[in-house]
Design a protein around this motif. Sequence first.
Motif, PDB file in Angstrom:
ATOM      1  N   HIS A   7      -7.079   2.345  15.195  1.00  0.00           N
ATOM      2  CA  HIS A   7      -8.453   2.795  14.977  1.00  0.00           C
ATOM      3  C   HIS A   7      -8.495   4.117  14.213  1.00  0.00           C
ATOM      4  O   HIS A   7      -9.503   4.448  13.589  1.00  0.00           O
ATOM      5  CB  HIS A   7      -9.162   2.993  16.321  1.00  0.00           C
ATOM      6  CG  HIS A   7      -9.569   1.719  16.994  1.00  0.00           C
ATOM      7  ND1 HIS A   7     -10.596   0.927  16.540  1.00  0.00           N
ATOM      8  CD2 HIS A   7      -9.079   1.105  18.100  1.00  0.00           C
ATOM      9  CE1 HIS A   7     -10.743  -0.119  17.336  1.00  0.00           C
ATOM     10  NE2 HIS A   7      -9.825  -0.038  18.283  1.00  0.00           N
ATOM     11  N   ASN A   8      -7.416   4.868  14.286  1.00  0.00           N
ATOM     12  CA  ASN A   8      -7.437   6.247  13.798  1.00  0.00           C
ATOM     13  C   ASN A   8      -6.987   6.395  12.354  1.00  0.00           C
ATOM     14  O   ASN A   8      -6.573   7.476  11.950  1.00  0.00           O
ATOM     15  CB  ASN A   8      -6.562   7.135  14.690  1.00  0.00           C
ATOM     16  CG  ASN A   8      -7.150   7.296  16.076  1.00  0.00           C
ATOM     17  OD1 ASN A   8      -8.339   7.095  16.261  1.00  0.00           O
ATOM     18  ND2 ASN A   8      -6.314   7.656  17.031  1.00  0.00           N
ATOM     19  N   ARG A   9      -7.046   5.349  11.579  1.00  0.00           N
ATOM     20  CA  ARG A   9      -6.686   5.461  10.169  1.00  0.00           C
ATOM     21  C   ARG A   9      -7.474   4.450   9.354  1.00  0.00           C
ATOM     22  O   ARG A   9      -8.072   3.518   9.897  1.00  0.00           O
ATOM     23  CB  ARG A   9      -5.193   5.258   9.962  1.00  0.00           C
ATOM     24  CG  ARG A   9      -4.671   3.895  10.389  1.00  0.00           C
ATOM     25  CD  ARG A   9      -3.248   3.661   9.902  1.00  0.00           C
ATOM     26  NE  ARG A   9      -3.225   3.456   8.448  1.00  0.00           N
ATOM     27  CZ  ARG A   9      -2.135   3.132   7.775  1.00  0.00           C
ATOM     28  NH1 ARG A   9      -0.971   3.034   8.392  1.00  0.00           N
ATOM     29  NH2 ARG A   9      -2.178   2.928   6.478  1.00  0.00           N
ATOM     30  N   THR A  10      -7.481   4.661   8.056  1.00  0.00           N
ATOM     31  CA  THR A  10      -8.140   3.739   7.134  1.00  0.00           C
ATOM     32  C   THR A  10      -7.078   2.855   6.496  1.00  0.00           C
ATOM     33  O   THR A  10      -6.080   3.343   5.963  1.00  0.00           O
ATOM     34  CB  THR A  10      -8.894   4.521   6.042  1.00  0.00           C
ATOM     35  OG1 THR A  10      -9.816   5.426   6.664  1.00  0.00           O
ATOM     36  CG2 THR A  10      -9.647   3.572   5.132  1.00  0.00           C
ATOM     37  N   VAL A  40     -10.268  -3.092   7.748  1.00  0.00           N
ATOM     38  CA  VAL A  40      -9.420  -3.078   6.558  1.00  0.00           C
ATOM     39  C   VAL A  40     -10.298  -3.203   5.322  1.00  0.00           C
ATOM     40  O   VAL A  40     -11.236  -4.009   5.290  1.00  0.00           O
ATOM     41  CB  VAL A  40      -8.399  -4.238   6.600  1.00  0.00           C
ATOM     42  CG1 VAL A  40      -7.548  -4.270   5.343  1.00  0.00           C
ATOM     43  CG2 VAL A  40      -7.524  -4.115   7.830  1.00  0.00           C
ATOM     44  N   ALA A  41      -9.993  -2.406   4.301  1.00  0.00           N
ATOM     45  CA  ALA A  41     -10.746  -2.448   3.051  1.00  0.00           C
ATOM     46  C   ALA A  41     -10.626  -3.823   2.405  1.00  0.00           C
ATOM     47  O   ALA A  41      -9.537  -4.388   2.309  1.00  0.00           O
ATOM     48  CB  ALA A  41     -10.226  -1.375   2.099  1.00  0.00           C
ATOM     49  N   PRO A 185      -3.752  -8.460   8.868  1.00  0.00           N
ATOM     50  CA  PRO A 185      -3.265  -7.744   7.685  1.00  0.00           C
ATOM     51  C   PRO A 185      -2.515  -6.449   7.967  1.00  0.00           C
ATOM     52  O   PRO A 185      -1.958  -5.855   7.035  1.00  0.00           O
ATOM     53  CB  PRO A 185      -4.568  -7.431   6.950  1.00  0.00           C
ATOM     54  CG  PRO A 185      -5.549  -7.191   8.059  1.00  0.00           C
ATOM     55  CD  PRO A 185      -5.146  -8.114   9.188  1.00  0.00           C
ATOM     56  N   LEU A 186      -2.493  -5.978   9.208  1.00  0.00           N
ATOM     57  CA  LEU A 186      -2.005  -4.624   9.462  1.00  0.00           C
ATOM     58  C   LEU A 186      -0.498  -4.488   9.289  1.00  0.00           C
ATOM     59  O   LEU A 186      -0.014  -3.524   8.675  1.00  0.00           O
ATOM     60  CB  LEU A 186      -2.403  -4.178  10.877  1.00  0.00           C
ATOM     61  CG  LEU A 186      -3.888  -4.251  11.231  1.00  0.00           C
ATOM     62  CD1 LEU A 186      -4.133  -3.699  12.627  1.00  0.00           C
ATOM     63  CD2 LEU A 186      -4.732  -3.504  10.195  1.00  0.00           C
ATOM     64  N   ALA A 187       0.263  -5.408   9.836  1.00  0.00           N
ATOM     65  CA  ALA A 187       1.721  -5.304   9.757  1.00  0.00           C
ATOM     66  C   ALA A 187       2.205  -5.382   8.314  1.00  0.00           C
ATOM     67  O   ALA A 187       3.186  -4.723   7.939  1.00  0.00           O
ATOM     68  CB  ALA A 187       2.374  -6.403  10.603  1.00  0.00           C
ATOM     69  N   ILE A 188       1.525  -6.176   7.472  1.00  0.00           N
ATOM     70  CA  ILE A 188       1.905  -6.242   6.058  1.00  0.00           C
ATOM     71  C   ILE A 188       1.650  -4.904   5.370  1.00  0.00           C
ATOM     72  O   ILE A 188       2.409  -4.486   4.492  1.00  0.00           O
ATOM     73  CB  ILE A 188       1.147  -7.375   5.341  1.00  0.00           C
ATOM     74  CG1 ILE A 188       1.790  -8.721   5.662  1.00  0.00           C
ATOM     75  CG2 ILE A 188       1.140  -7.175   3.836  1.00  0.00           C
ATOM     76  CD1 ILE A 188       1.263  -9.865   4.837  1.00  0.00           C
TER      77      ILE A 188
END
Length: 483
Positions: A7-10, A40-41, A185-188
């Motif tokens: 949650h603490n990053r873009t 995620v953008a 998508p986060l781990a990628i």
Amino acid sequence: MNHLDPHNRTWLNFVNGVWLPSDECIDVHNPATGKKIASVAVAGGNHVDMAVAAARDCVTSGALTKCRPVLRAEMLARIAREIRNRAEEGAYLGCIESGKPIEAARREFEEAARYFDYYGGMADKIEGSAIPLGQRYLDYTIREPYGISAQIVPWNFAPSICARSLAPALAAGNAVIVKSPELAPLAIIVLFEAIERAGVPKGAVNLLCGLGRTAGAALVAHKDVDQIVFTGSVATGVAIMKAASERSVPCVMELGGKSAGIVFPDANLERVVESVKAGTFFNAGQICSALSRLLVHTSVYEAVIGKVAEMAGSLEVGDGLAGADLGPVISEDQLEKIEGFCQRAKSAGARLITGGQRVSGKDGWFMEPTVFADVDPNMEIAQEEVFGPVLCIMKFEDEDQAYQLANGTRFGLVAGVFTQKLDIALSAPPRLSAGQVFVNEWFAGGIETPFGGNKMSGHGREKGQEAIYSYVRTKNVGILLAP
């Protein structure tokens, strides 16, 4: 373990060596709780154009091809080291965004690093050949990269499958654009942060965190993409191939399966049960090459049902962070789809041995480990990919019937044989329509072994030395020498 709170990053797109924001975002949820964990953008058409332009600049400059191949090998080795440096954080994110057990997520990052180790070792070994044409002629072949490889990655093993295609593409000298899965998508992104730290030429690797219907569609239809690599559903794969056919763009396609394991009378039943545990229930059954059909000789049919049911009943269903055997499925939509398959199978007359519905009393999207017996081979659940922790057991009388049943779907990704007889182990593979055949152990093999399907399971091969040739094309040079 002190993890970074997602949650603490873009979370951004990576294009031409720069992390880019977007006006829109997509939410990412933890399937074990159903709660949002990050935004995620979203990549749009402008991001696709920028990524393709950056990749083309990289190709045109020769940043990956004019250097000595050993320098590409060293680059891939650096990437492997950086992936291992980020593996703990990446595994944590992979666990909470996909629901898989944390140990499985750790192994996935190690596997991703191994792909870069493996194909780094091949970067300086992509060789042509000399062809004898007789006196006064010199003829030889050159292996050339395609140029821009567009790669669309699924959510079930995102870092590993991304590395599976990205590593050989880079080893061969292609620039790559990866479209990450919107559900996980986060781990990628962590994988690409590791790649950035390893130092790669600008435009050589690009990451688009968009939606399939927008960014994915724009990428595969882009006039300047030279190759498409896709792992996912048949419907999406067919749509991509139709788009690619407009420009005759070559594709590597892995489109799922309905794989069968054949249990002969002499099989070691403990090995069968272990293979079902790994092949059917690992990652909550969300595996293209899952063991989804078990064909059992009548002489051991009820014994196998009993042993498989006992194993399925012993599996702990819960949060992957807590080390449960069986985590959640990826989404509420997927859970409803799996339940629908099970309800229709019961209505069609399949005998439910265990499971068959969602787990009650838990937050998140958990499906009971499910076993059906007495499944008719024409039933929907025996023909279509469920993509969940569901096994269909059917009986057979003789070898001919077993192979007929195994080959009796539109898919041809994996098949398996369980026997202690060498003649059956050796005679079965030619009779099975599958890209890989396992004998006595589901998922026997590894990074070193070619992987891909027949029929509607796709075409082209990933993994192993053979995969490198999916990322190059052969040019022939014929010379008439001066007299």
